[in-house]
Design a protein around this motif. Structure first.
Motif, short mmCIF file in Angstrom:
data_model
loop_
_atom_site.label_atom_id
_atom_site.label_comp_id
_atom_site.label_asym_id
_atom_site.label_seq_id
_atom_site.Cartn_x
_atom_site.Cartn_y
_atom_site.Cartn_z
N ILE A 97 10.09 -4.81 4.66
CA ILE A 97 8.65 -4.59 4.73
C ILE A 97 8.09 -4.73 3.32
CG2 ILE A 97 8.79 -3.09 6.75
CD1 ILE A 97 8.10 -0.70 4.92
N THR A 98 6.85 -5.18 3.26
CA THR A 98 6.09 -5.18 2.01
C THR A 98 4.83 -4.38 2.28
OG1 THR A 98 6.94 -7.37 1.48
CG2 THR A 98 5.07 -6.59 0.20
N VAL A 99 4.56 -3.41 1.42
CA VAL A 99 3.40 -2.55 1.57
C VAL A 99 2.50 -2.76 0.36
CG1 VAL A 99 2.58 -0.17 1.84
CG2 VAL A 99 4.76 -0.88 2.89
N PHE A 100 1.25 -3.13 0.64
CA PHE A 100 0.25 -3.33 -0.39
C PHE A 100 -0.71 -2.14 -0.35
CE2 PHE A 100 1.70 -7.37 1.24
CZ PHE A 100 2.01 -8.08 0.09
N VAL A 101 -0.96 -1.55 -1.51
CA VAL A 101 -1.81 -0.36 -1.59
C VAL A 101 -3.00 -0.69 -2.49
CG1 VAL A 101 -1.91 2.08 -2.24
CG2 VAL A 101 0.24 1.11 -1.37
N GLN A 102 -4.21 -0.64 -1.91
CA GLN A 102 -5.42 -0.80 -2.72
C GLN A 102 -5.61 0.51 -3.49
OE1 GLN A 102 -10.20 -1.51 -2.41
NE2 GLN A 102 -9.16 -1.04 -0.52
N CYS A 103 -5.47 0.45 -4.82
CA CYS A 103 -5.45 1.70 -5.57
C CYS A 103 -6.11 1.57 -6.94
CB CYS A 103 -4.01 2.19 -5.73
SG CYS A 103 -2.91 1.03 -6.56
N THR A 104 -6.30 2.70 -7.56
CA THR A 104 -6.83 2.72 -8.91
C THR A 104 -5.76 2.25 -9.88
OG1 THR A 104 -6.12 5.00 -9.32
CG2 THR A 104 -8.31 4.70 -8.35
N GLU A 105 -6.18 1.88 -11.07
CA GLU A 105 -5.20 1.39 -12.05
C GLU A 105 -4.25 2.48 -12.52
OE1 GLU A 105 -7.57 1.58 -16.26
OE2 GLU A 105 -8.10 -0.05 -14.90
N SER A 106 -4.62 3.74 -12.36
CA SER A 106 -3.73 4.82 -12.80
C SER A 106 -2.84 5.36 -11.67
CB SER A 106 -4.54 5.96 -13.41
OG SER A 106 -5.42 6.50 -12.44
N PHE A 107 -3.04 4.92 -10.43
CA PHE A 107 -2.24 5.40 -9.30
C PHE A 107 -0.87 4.73 -9.33
CE2 PHE A 107 -0.75 5.36 -4.89
CZ PHE A 107 -0.95 6.69 -4.55
N THR A 108 0.17 5.53 -9.31
CA THR A 108 1.54 5.00 -9.41
C THR A 108 2.46 5.45 -8.27
OG1 THR A 108 2.25 6.84 -10.81
CG2 THR A 108 1.40 4.87 -11.94
#
Length: 157
Positions: A97-108
């Motif tokens: 699976i590949t999971v793409f997360v729309q996130c802030t630049e600081s979210f890790t």
């Protein structure tokens, strides 16, 4: 319980139905099968006509909401597999699976978001749900979805 029963039970616990049409948003097919391998196109957390978790993780969306989004994406992918093969018992193994997360630049915590999807696959398919995985943070996803998942599975069919 078999995989289909576990899928139905998990859908009930999540409070969403995956029995209706799996809406797609473009000129592509949501699932392609070739030589016993099923490729499921990217799935966003859409239920019916609504994307139910939208926004940027780490700003608009909490980790827990993003994990729910990942669960819904995985359930949609499984629903497509079940429709294609008549039963999730026809899935030999989730390969990747590949999971793409729309996130802030600081979210890790992309991997922790992906844990929501991985849990679904393991809960529904057991050992056949064990998979390789990539988790990626991105700037934007279709329909402002917080998460998108694609999946590759081997099949018995």
């Amino acid at each position: 319980m078999n995989a289909d029963q576990r899928f139905d039970e998990l859908a009930r616990r999540l409070g969403y139905s995956f029995d209706g049409e799996i809406k797609i948003g473009g000129n592509y097919t949501p699932l392609v099968v070739d030589a016993g391998v099923a490729y499921v196109s990217g799935q966003v957390p859409r239920v019916g006509d609504s994307v139910v978790v939208t926004g940027r993780v780490g700003a608009d969306v909490s980790l827990e909401q993003a994990q729910l989004a990942a669960r819904i994406c995985a359930m949609r992918a499984l629903a497509l597999l079940r429709r294609q093969f008549g039963s999730l018992e026809q899935v030999s193994r989730i390969l990747r699976i590949t999971v793409f997360v729309q996130c802030t630049e600081s979210f890790t915590l992309q991997s922790e978001v992906s844990d929501g999807a991985s849990a679904v696959l393991l809960d529904v398919l057991g050992e056949a749900g064990q998979h390789s995985r990539t988790s990626v943070g991105v700037f934007q996803l279709p329909k402002n979805a917080s998460v998108e998942l694609d999946l590759i599975a081997s099949t018995k069919a």
